[in-house]
Motif scaffolding. Structure first.
Motif, PDB file in Angstrom:
ATOM      1  N   LEU A  41       5.511  -8.567  -0.613  1.00 14.97           N
ATOM      2  CA  LEU A  41       4.112  -9.225  -0.250  1.00 14.97           C
ATOM      3  C   LEU A  41       3.034  -7.694  -0.764  1.00 14.97           C
ATOM      4  N   GLN A  42       2.339  -8.596   0.127  1.00 14.46           N
ATOM      5  CA  GLN A  42       0.506  -7.655   0.173  1.00 14.46           C
ATOM      6  C   GLN A  42       0.194  -7.130   1.338  1.00 14.46           C
ATOM      7  N   VAL A  43       0.191  -5.676   1.392  1.00 16.12           N
ATOM      8  CA  VAL A  43      -0.645  -5.394   2.267  1.00 16.12           C
ATOM      9  C   VAL A  43      -2.600  -4.667   1.827  1.00 16.12           C
ATOM     10  N   GLU A  44      -2.814  -4.380   2.971  1.00 17.03           N
ATOM     11  CA  GLU A  44      -4.348  -4.113   2.804  1.00 17.03           C
ATOM     12  C   GLU A  44      -4.256  -2.596   2.186  1.00 17.03           C
ATOM     13  N   ASN A  45      -3.640  -1.451   2.494  1.00 14.40           N
ATOM     14  CA  ASN A  45      -4.189  -0.794   1.458  1.00 14.40           C
ATOM     15  C   ASN A  45      -2.537   0.336   1.029  1.00 14.40           C
ATOM     16  N   LYS A  46      -3.308   1.076   0.655  1.00 14.12           N
ATOM     17  CA  LYS A  46      -1.665   2.060   0.111  1.00 14.12           C
ATOM     18  C   LYS A  46      -0.749   2.896   1.994  1.00 14.12           C
ATOM     19  N   GLU A  47      -2.250   3.294   2.519  1.00 11.40           N
ATOM     20  CA  GLU A  47      -1.090   3.750   3.776  1.00 11.40           C
ATOM     21  C   GLU A  47      -0.243   2.970   4.145  1.00 11.40           C
ATOM     22  N   VAL A  48      -0.440   1.904   4.593  1.00 15.82           N
ATOM     23  CA  VAL A  48       0.183   1.033   5.223  1.00 15.82           C
ATOM     24  C   VAL A  48       1.250   0.505   4.137  1.00 15.82           C
ATOM     25  N   ARG A  49       1.454   0.571   3.050  1.00 21.22           N
ATOM     26  CA  ARG A  49       2.318   0.229   2.028  1.00 21.22           C
ATOM     27  C   ARG A  49       3.225   1.038   2.166  1.00 21.22           C
ATOM     28  N   ASN A  50       3.105   2.432   2.517  1.00 24.21           N
ATOM     29  CA  ASN A  50       4.137   3.526   2.155  1.00 24.21           C
ATOM     30  C   ASN A  50       4.953   3.495   3.310  1.00 24.21           C
ATOM     31  N   ALA A 103       8.940   2.974   7.222  1.00 20.28           N
ATOM     32  CA  ALA A 103       9.086   2.354   8.641  1.00 20.28           C
ATOM     33  C   ALA A 103      10.870   1.758   8.264  1.00 20.28           C
ATOM     34  N   LEU A 104      10.845   0.995   7.279  1.00 19.82           N
ATOM     35  CA  LEU A 104      11.938  -0.119   6.528  1.00 19.82           C
ATOM     36  C   LEU A 104      13.101   1.231   6.196  1.00 19.82           C
ATOM     37  N   LYS A 105      12.558   1.344   5.882  1.00 21.47           N
ATOM     38  CA  LYS A 105      14.285   2.363   4.867  1.00 21.47           C
ATOM     39  C   LYS A 105      14.505   3.191   6.543  1.00 21.47           C
ATOM     40  N   ALA A 106      13.912   3.611   7.544  1.00 20.17           N
ATOM     41  CA  ALA A 106      14.111   4.169   8.930  1.00 20.17           C
ATOM     42  C   ALA A 106      15.250   3.413   9.371  1.00 20.17           C
ATOM     43  N   VAL A 107      15.871   2.249   9.019  1.00 18.24           N
ATOM     44  CA  VAL A 107      15.994   1.432   9.819  1.00 18.24           C
ATOM     45  C   VAL A 107      16.950   0.378   8.257  1.00 18.24           C
ATOM     46  N   THR A 167      -0.603  -1.883  -3.051  1.00 16.48           N
ATOM     47  CA  THR A 167      -0.507  -2.333  -1.426  1.00 16.48           C
ATOM     48  C   THR A 167       0.339  -3.719  -2.357  1.00 16.48           C
ATOM     49  N   VAL A 168       1.334  -3.561  -2.530  1.00 13.46           N
ATOM     50  CA  VAL A 168       2.972  -4.987  -2.953  1.00 13.46           C
ATOM     51  C   VAL A 168       3.875  -3.893  -2.532  1.00 13.46           C
ATOM     52  N   ILE A 169       4.944  -4.798  -2.143  1.00 18.54           N
ATOM     53  CA  ILE A 169       6.360  -3.837  -1.735  1.00 18.54           C
ATOM     54  C   ILE A 169       6.671  -5.302  -1.571  1.00 18.54           C
ATOM     55  N   SER A 170       8.171  -5.061  -2.452  1.00 22.35           N
ATOM     56  CA  SER A 170       9.231  -6.147  -2.996  1.00 22.35           C
ATOM     57  C   SER A 170      10.176  -5.970  -1.644  1.00 22.35           C
ATOM     58  N   LEU A 171      10.606  -6.828  -1.306  1.00 20.07           N
ATOM     59  CA  LEU A 171      11.903  -6.986  -0.310  1.00 20.07           C
ATOM     60  C   LEU A 171      13.256  -7.267  -0.428  1.00 20.07           C
ATOM     61  N   PRO A 172      14.144  -7.044  -0.185  1.00 19.46           N
ATOM     62  CA  PRO A 172      15.956  -7.869  -0.864  1.00 19.46           C
ATOM     63  C   PRO A 172      15.546  -9.108  -0.587  1.00 19.46           C
ATOM     64  N   ILE A 173      16.057  -9.588  -1.847  1.00 19.96           N
ATOM     65  CA  ILE A 173      16.104 -10.711  -2.458  1.00 19.96           C
ATOM     66  C   ILE A 173      17.556 -11.280  -2.977  1.00 19.96           C
ATOM     67  N   HIS A 174      17.822 -12.003  -2.554  1.00 23.02           N
ATOM     68  CA  HIS A 174      19.298 -12.672  -3.204  1.00 23.02           C
ATOM     69  C   HIS A 174      20.202 -13.783  -3.200  1.00 23.02           C
ATOM     70  N   VAL A 224       9.481  -6.229   9.363  1.00 16.09           N
ATOM     71  CA  VAL A 224       8.334  -6.129   9.154  1.00 16.09           C
ATOM     72  C   VAL A 224       7.178  -6.562  10.238  1.00 16.09           C
ATOM     73  N   ARG A 225       7.483  -7.578  11.044  1.00 15.61           N
ATOM     74  CA  ARG A 225       6.288  -8.107  11.810  1.00 15.61           C
ATOM     75  C   ARG A 225       6.573  -6.521  13.019  1.00 15.61           C
ATOM     76  N   SER A 226       6.789  -6.252  13.357  1.00 12.57           N
ATOM     77  CA  SER A 226       7.520  -5.374  14.589  1.00 12.57           C
ATOM     78  C   SER A 226       6.149  -3.660  14.102  1.00 12.57           C
ATOM     79  N   PHE A 227       6.637  -4.018  12.223  1.00 12.31           N
ATOM     80  CA  PHE A 227       5.419  -2.547  11.732  1.00 12.31           C
ATOM     81  C   PHE A 227       3.733  -2.809  11.664  1.00 12.31           C
ATOM     82  N   LEU A 228       4.183  -4.049  10.919  1.00 12.76           N
ATOM     83  CA  LEU A 228       2.636  -4.517  10.759  1.00 12.76           C
ATOM     84  C   LEU A 228       1.955  -5.604  12.458  1.00 12.76           C
ATOM     85  N   MET A 229       2.123  -5.294  12.843  1.00 11.62           N
ATOM     86  CA  MET A 229       1.581  -5.902  14.326  1.00 11.62           C
ATOM     87  C   MET A 229       1.509  -4.903  15.255  1.00 11.62           C
ATOM     88  N   LYS A 230       2.061  -3.386  14.676  1.00 11.77           N
ATOM     89  CA  LYS A 230       1.517  -2.429  15.585  1.00 11.77           C
ATOM     90  C   LYS A 230       0.561  -2.104  15.871  1.00 11.77           C
TER      91      LYS A 230
END
Ligand code: PLP
Length: 376
Positions: free
Chosen positions: A293-302, A307-311, A348-355, A370-376
């Motif tokens: 995925l590509q998000v707006e900037n480094k702060e959002v990406r990190n 947020a994903l790591k926390a769950v 700005t990139v972040i890769s999700l689990p895929i296999h 992902v949705r709940s973080f980005l729509m916050k």
């Protein structure tokens, strides 16, 4: 949850896999046994080229290609800045000079307009001889080889397809690892088809280069292995890895490639209204080494990563430092604005689990997080 669940794959293939491994052990043909030829033939047939030569890694595969073409000091090799280090490292290992090219912001692959521009600049500077274009099939998507080939032909350059992540991808009906004059892949465990250790292969239709790479990968052998006619390397594949790869190729052909494409399609369906999802151009087919995925900037990406790591959802950043900013290449004194898209993607990139074994339930958990973080 695993980023790439190799245990689930082993569980699915266990009986066949255990037998394949134990058969090699029982045969005691550990190096250059009959399994190597069988594997080379199966992989050459799958992609549709005349020669496949198995070797010890995807890095060695790239190096073997450059050796076959006698790439040397004074030569320029064009390579995307947004890639894994090995794509560029091999150029310097041969004493040649990497010239970093920016990538396309939608496909992550080499930007052909910038490629043309970097070739012109190199010719104008008059210090280096342009020889090779390395195009990477990043994250599983083949690079734009129709256009790359036109540029290569216009300037008399070889095309080396770095298909380390691209195995299984296609443009139309034509498969990845057939687009280069020489193409390579990696069988590192996390790649689309991985073995249980290091491994790689080169692919070509050219008899002369195949003979040279065969020689280079076994100590520069001539008519036999104690007749050494050039300085080579020890880059044989182990027979156990070849046996493992034969089992994995069958699963990949039978269902894995289809399954991983279903995961990607489902991700895109659930995420495309909240974030920039990967773009697969018309007529292209990806093997989804990564789903990025590509998000707006480094702060959002990190923030998203945390947020994903926390769950307990693992993610990865491919790649945090583009090649033109690597310390190992600081001797090249590159200008600061060389590859702006690569710079931006690194932030700005972040890769999700895929296999292929990722359950729909897990996909839904990931998409919801992902949705709940980005729509916050
Ligand atoms: C993994 C990778 C390589 C190197 O492959 P190894 O088998 O790890 O040596 C080269 N290029 C790219 C793009 C890769 O992703």
């Amino acid at each position: 949850m695993q980023f790439r669940d190799l245990k689930a794959q082993y569980t699915a293939l266990k009986d066949e896999m255990d037998k394949a491994i134990l058969d090699v052990v029982a045969s005691s043909a550990f190096v250059m046994g009959p399994k190597i030829k069988e594997m080379e033939t199966a992989f050459a047939d799958y992609v549709g080229v005349k020669h496949c030569i198995a070797c010890n890694s995807g890095t060695d595969a790239l190096l073997l290609a450059l050796k076959a073409w006698d790439v040397k000091p004074g030569d320029a090799v064009f390579v995307p800045s947004f890639t894994f280090f090995a794509s560029a490292e091999v150029i310097a290992m041969q004493g040649a000079t990497p010239v970093f090219v920016d990538v396309d912001k939608d496909t992550f692959n080499i930007n052909v307009a910038d490629l043309e521009c970097k070739i012109e600049q190199t010719l104008k500077a008059g210090k280096l001889t342009p020889r090779v274009i390395i195009a990477v099939d990043l994250f599983g998507l083949p690079a734009d080889f129709t256009k790359i080939r036109q540029v290569a032909d216009r300037h008399g350059l070889y095309v080396l397809e770095d298909g380390a992540q691209g195995f299984g991808g296609r443009i139309g009906e034509r498969k990845a690892c057939t687009f280069g004059d020489i193409s390579t892949t990696s069988f590192f465990p996390a790649k689309p088809v991985g073995c249980y250790g290091d491994g790689g292969a080169v692919f070509t239709n050219n008899d002369e280069w195949a003979t040279l790479m065969d020689s280079y990968h076994i100590h520069g052998k001539g008519s036999d292995r104690y007749d050494n006619i050039r300085i080579g390397m020890n880059s044989r594949m182990d027979s156990i890895q070849a046996a493992i790869l034969l089992v994995k190729l069958r699963a990949f052909k039978d269902y894995e490639l289809v399954e991983v494409n279903k995961v990607a399609a489902r991700y895109t369906e659930q995420l495309k209204d909240v974030v920039k999802t990967p773009i697969v151009p018309q007529g292209f087919y990806s093997s989804w080494a990564q789903y990025t995925l590509q998000v707006e900037n480094k702060e959002v990406r990190n923030g998203l990563q945390a947020a994903l790591k926390a769950v307990d959802i693992p993610t990865a950043i491919y790649y945090p430092i583009p090649m033109h900013r690597q310390t190992a290449f600081s001797n090249l004194n590159l200008d600061d604005n060389r590859c702006p898209v690569s710079d931006q993607l690194a932030d700005t990139v972040i890769s999700l689990p895929i296999h292929p074994y990722l359950s729909e339930a897990d996909q839904d958990v990931i998409c919801e997080a992902v949705r709940s973080f980005l729509m916050k």
